[in-house]
Write an enzyme that holds these catalytic residues in place. Structure first.
Site, PDB file in Angstrom:
ATOM      1  N   ARG A  50      -6.703 -41.854  -7.948  1.00  0.00           N
ATOM      2  CA  ARG A  50      -7.108 -42.084  -9.344  1.00  0.00           C
ATOM      3  C   ARG A  50      -6.020 -42.850 -10.099  1.00  0.00           C
ATOM      4  O   ARG A  50      -6.310 -43.743 -10.899  1.00  0.00           O
ATOM      5  CB  ARG A  50      -7.394 -40.744 -10.040  1.00  0.00           C
ATOM      6  CG  ARG A  50      -7.907 -40.919 -11.472  1.00  0.00           C
ATOM      7  CD  ARG A  50      -8.387 -39.615 -12.078  1.00  0.00           C
ATOM      8  NE  ARG A  50      -7.304 -38.682 -12.351  1.00  0.00           N
ATOM      9  CZ  ARG A  50      -7.474 -37.448 -12.818  1.00  0.00           C
ATOM     10  NH1 ARG A  50      -8.698 -36.991 -13.045  1.00  0.00           N
ATOM     11  NH2 ARG A  50      -6.447 -36.660 -13.037  1.00  0.00           N
ATOM     12  N   LYS A 150      -6.671 -42.972 -17.024  1.00  0.00           N
ATOM     13  CA  LYS A 150      -5.789 -41.918 -17.535  1.00  0.00           C
ATOM     14  C   LYS A 150      -4.515 -42.593 -18.052  1.00  0.00           C
ATOM     15  O   LYS A 150      -3.481 -42.626 -17.384  1.00  0.00           O
ATOM     16  CB  LYS A 150      -5.503 -40.909 -16.422  1.00  0.00           C
ATOM     17  CG  LYS A 150      -5.216 -39.522 -16.932  1.00  0.00           C
ATOM     18  CD  LYS A 150      -5.355 -38.490 -15.858  1.00  0.00           C
ATOM     19  CE  LYS A 150      -4.636 -37.197 -16.199  1.00  0.00           C
ATOM     20  NZ  LYS A 150      -4.964 -36.600 -17.487  1.00  0.00           N
ATOM     21  N   GLU A 183     -16.495 -34.862 -23.464  1.00  0.00           N
ATOM     22  CA  GLU A 183     -15.612 -33.891 -22.804  1.00  0.00           C
ATOM     23  C   GLU A 183     -14.768 -33.206 -23.868  1.00  0.00           C
ATOM     24  O   GLU A 183     -14.971 -33.436 -25.060  1.00  0.00           O
ATOM     25  CB  GLU A 183     -14.714 -34.597 -21.781  1.00  0.00           C
ATOM     26  CG  GLU A 183     -13.868 -35.710 -22.385  1.00  0.00           C
ATOM     27  CD  GLU A 183     -12.954 -36.416 -21.394  1.00  0.00           C
ATOM     28  OE1 GLU A 183     -12.771 -35.928 -20.269  1.00  0.00           O
ATOM     29  OE2 GLU A 183     -12.408 -37.462 -21.764  1.00  0.00           O
TER      30      GLU A 183
HETATM   31  N1  PXG Z   1     -10.417 -35.172 -19.490  1.00  0.00           N
HETATM   32  C1  PXG Z   1      -9.250 -35.639 -19.961  1.00  0.00           C
HETATM   33  C2  PXG Z   1      -9.232 -36.541 -21.121  1.00  0.00           C
HETATM   34  C3  PXG Z   1      -8.062 -35.252 -19.338  1.00  0.00           C
HETATM   35  O1  PXG Z   1      -6.892 -35.714 -19.793  1.00  0.00           O
HETATM   36  C4  PXG Z   1      -9.346 -33.909 -17.785  1.00  0.00           C
HETATM   37  C5  PXG Z   1     -10.480 -34.342 -18.430  1.00  0.00           C
HETATM   38  C6  PXG Z   1      -9.463 -33.031 -16.590  1.00  0.00           C
HETATM   39  O2  PXG Z   1      -9.166 -33.756 -15.406  1.00  0.00           O
HETATM   40  P1  PXG Z   1      -8.500 -33.077 -14.137  1.00  0.00           P
HETATM   41  O3  PXG Z   1      -8.312 -34.176 -13.154  1.00  0.00           O
HETATM   42  O4  PXG Z   1      -7.179 -32.524 -14.599  1.00  0.00           O
HETATM   43  O5  PXG Z   1      -9.419 -32.023 -13.666  1.00  0.00           O
HETATM   44  C7  PXG Z   1      -8.102 -34.359 -18.244  1.00  0.00           C
HETATM   45  C8  PXG Z   1      -6.847 -33.908 -17.607  1.00  0.00           C
HETATM   46  C9  PXG Z   1      -2.090 -31.595 -20.699  1.00  0.00           C
HETATM   47  C10 PXG Z   1      -2.868 -31.912 -19.481  1.00  0.00           C
HETATM   48  O6  PXG Z   1      -0.876 -31.785 -20.668  1.00  0.00           O
HETATM   49  C11 PXG Z   1      -4.061 -32.556 -19.582  1.00  0.00           C
HETATM   50  C12 PXG Z   1      -4.755 -32.886 -18.434  1.00  0.00           C
HETATM   51  C13 PXG Z   1      -4.291 -32.537 -17.204  1.00  0.00           C
HETATM   52  C14 PXG Z   1      -3.094 -31.878 -17.110  1.00  0.00           C
HETATM   53  C15 PXG Z   1      -2.358 -31.554 -18.267  1.00  0.00           C
HETATM   54  O7  PXG Z   1      -2.682 -31.141 -21.688  1.00  0.00           O
HETATM   55  N2  PXG Z   1      -5.902 -33.562 -18.603  1.00  0.00           N
END
Ligand code: PXG
Length: 290
Positions: A50, A150, A183
């Site tokens: 990713r 991301k 989301e």
């Molecule tokens: N949507 C967004 C916008 C994200 O940033 C997810 C969904 C979930 O994706 P994953 O691959 O993690 O299942 C994310 C992920 C933080 C933090 O510091 C945020 C994420 C991941 C890890 C830490 O708040 N976001």
């Protein structure tokens, strides 16, 4: 704590980047948040894939193959003896000059890897479920900043999170310009209705989450029908169960949205099944570091 800065393990105090780095000056960069569960770096290769897709979108050359980045992550986890925790991997366009032209970054990308810990929500919310709210701030549009990338531009999500906080809510549900649910600010959203599992399509403005992908795989294994579709607030308010997924959040039940109880207002039985199955996967699916 040892930080991996451009391939070198350095103490935290020495892990610094230039003020001329375009990640700092323009948010020109990308990142991954990855978890380690019992010496297993969960879905590491998928996270790196990713990351490279995000780089591709931004036409950013990471300067190494994916396998090498996997090795750098493993090296950092081992150096910090991190058995359970959280990895933050950041890649920026690199050191440039003032002026946003990425061609000014002639030295190649900057990358760093932090192996530490993260807690997103208080433990009690995993037991009793969380109350969340929809917010006025809209999710990025693919016509402006593709939400599947991301990137280091999280202001959109930060504004949404602050808005939720102003309403006394720990998390926000973000809607896109068409009024469709996208989301949460760092989590994907799912709901159950009459035994069927639903989640917004990626084109609604959702990140292709690793936890989301895992939950969809679990649904298949448990023979639960799962549908990626357009979701509106109506669907959420009238759902039987709801939960959020994310690397930091894991899988967390949602029991109230905009003041309405979801189902009976307690974490649902189907959600609990997903949580149990997810826990099993976290230690089996990934790259072992021991
Ligand atoms: N949507 C967004 C916008 C994200 O940033 C997810 C969904 C979930 O994706 P994953 O691959 O993690 O299942 C994310 C992920 C933080 C933090 O510091 C945020 C994420 C991941 C890890 C830490 O708040 N976001």
């Amino acid at each position: 704590m040892l930080i991996n800065l451009n391939g070198n393990l350095v103490p935290k105090e020495k892990a610094v980047v230039s003020v001329f780095d375009h990640g700092v000056l323009y948010g020109d960069g990308i990142f991954e948040g990855i978890r380690v569960y019992s010496n297993n770096v969960f879905r590491l290769k998928d996270h790196i894939e990713r990351l490279f897709d995000s780089a591709k979108f931004l036409n950013m050359d990471i300067g190494m193959p994916q396998e090498e980045m996997v090795k750098q992550v493993v090296k950092t986890v081992k150096a910090n003896k991190l058995k359970d925790g959280y990895i933050r991997l950041v890649v920026t366009r690199g050191v440039g000059d003032l002026g946003l032209d990425p061609k000014k970054c002639t030295e190649g990308v900057t990358y760093f890897i932090i192996a530490a810990n993260i807690t997103l929500y208080p433990e009690e919310l995993y037991v009793k479920g969380m109350a969340i709210t929809t917010v006025a701030v809209r999710r990025n549009l693919s016509e402006t900043l593709e939400p599947r990338v991301k990137s280091l531009n999280y202001l959109n999500n930060i504004l949404a999170k602050m808005e939720a906080g102003n309403h006394g809510s720990a998390e926000a549900i973000m809607i896109n310009n068409l009024g469709h649910v996208a989301e949460a600010t760092g989590d994907n959203i799912f709901y159950f209705k009459k035994g069927v599992l639903y989640t917004p399509t990626l084109t609604s403005g959702a990140l292709g989450g690793m936890t989301r992908r895992t939950v969809l795989e679990i649904a298949k294994e448990l023979k639960i029908e799962a549908v990626e579709t357009i979701v509106t607030r109506y669907d959420l308010y009238t759902a039987d169960e709801c939960f959020l997924t994310g690397t930091a959040a894991k899988v967390i039940p949602v029991t109230k949205i905009d003041g309405r109880n979801i189902g009976t207002g307690i974490p649902g039985a189907e959600t609990k099944k997903i949580i149990t199955a997810f826990k099993k996967k976290t230690t089996s699916l990934g790259v072992k570091v021991k």
